[in-house]
Structure formats: structure tokens, C-alpha cells
Design a protein around this motif. Structure first.
Motif: not given
Length: 122
Positions: A30-34, A65-75
């Protein structure tokens, strides 16, 4: 030791979707930029997307842009890259990266995965 393991790559036709995952070991996720980067044969490794720690602010290369989505799940210590409307020019090895700085330059990341191949046929 921080380890990043990508998965989810494959061979798809143009217009299809894929979701890449990157599992990160260690307690500091959770402390990292990804970030996600990609490298096509004979080309430099290029920035695709990034997501900030704490705020989840995202940023994308113009080409995705508009086609890809980045997301994260810290859990789950996992970052994702949802790729829609894939094009043949998206063909590359995709790498995830982690670091306390983590910008649009590959030099701002500390840890890297081994990569996963994405091939888009026309």
C-alpha cells in the motif's frame, strides 16, 4: 525481498479484452506507487499506466487512454490492468513495477516483474 508476478497475458483477436494481474509480495504494497509498462520487440520499454499509493489517482499513456484501466486491491496486494478494445499495436510484453516514487519513467521504479506476453492478432 519484494517480488512481483504478472499473469493474465495471452493471444487474442483485435477488439478483445484481457485483464492482467500483478501480485506483489511483502507488507509494503500500500506504500508503493504502481505502474504498468510494455515492451515490443526492438522497442524501448514504454509507460502504459500508473496508480498512486493512498489516493489511487491514475495516469495513462495517450495510446491507451479510454481503453485501459489500472486499479489496485490493497487487501490482495494486487494491481490490475483491464485492457479493452485491444489493437495489434498493443502486442508486447507487459511488466508491472513498484516503487515509492513511481512516475511515468521506468527509472522511477524500484521493483519489476518478469513480464507477461500479450499478443493481439488482426
Amino acid at each position: 525481498q519484494v517480488q512481483l508476478v504478472e499473469s493474465g497475458g495471452g493471444l487474442v483477436q483485435a477488439g478483445a479484452s484481457l485483464r492482467l494481474s500483478c501480485a506483489v509480495s511483502g507488507r509494503s504494497f500500500r506504500t508503493y506507487n504502481m505502474g504498468w509498462f510494455r515492451q515490443a520487440p526492438g522497442a524501448e520499454r514504454e509507460f502504459v499506466a500508473k496508480i498512486w499509493r493512498f489516493t489511487n489517482v491514475t495516469n495513462y499513456a495517450d495510446s491507451v487512454k479510454g481503453r485501459f484501466t489500472i486499479s489496485r486491491d490493497n487487501a490482495k496486494n494486487t494491481v490490475y490492468l483491464q485492457m479493452n478494445s485491444l489493437k495489434p499495436e498493443d502486442t508486447a510484453v507487459y511488466y508491472c513495477a513498484a516503487g515509492p516514487v513511481g512516475g511515468s519513467s521506468k527509472n522511477t521504479y524500484t521493483y519489476w516483474g518478469q513480464g507477461t506476453q500479450v499478443t493481439v492478432s488482426s
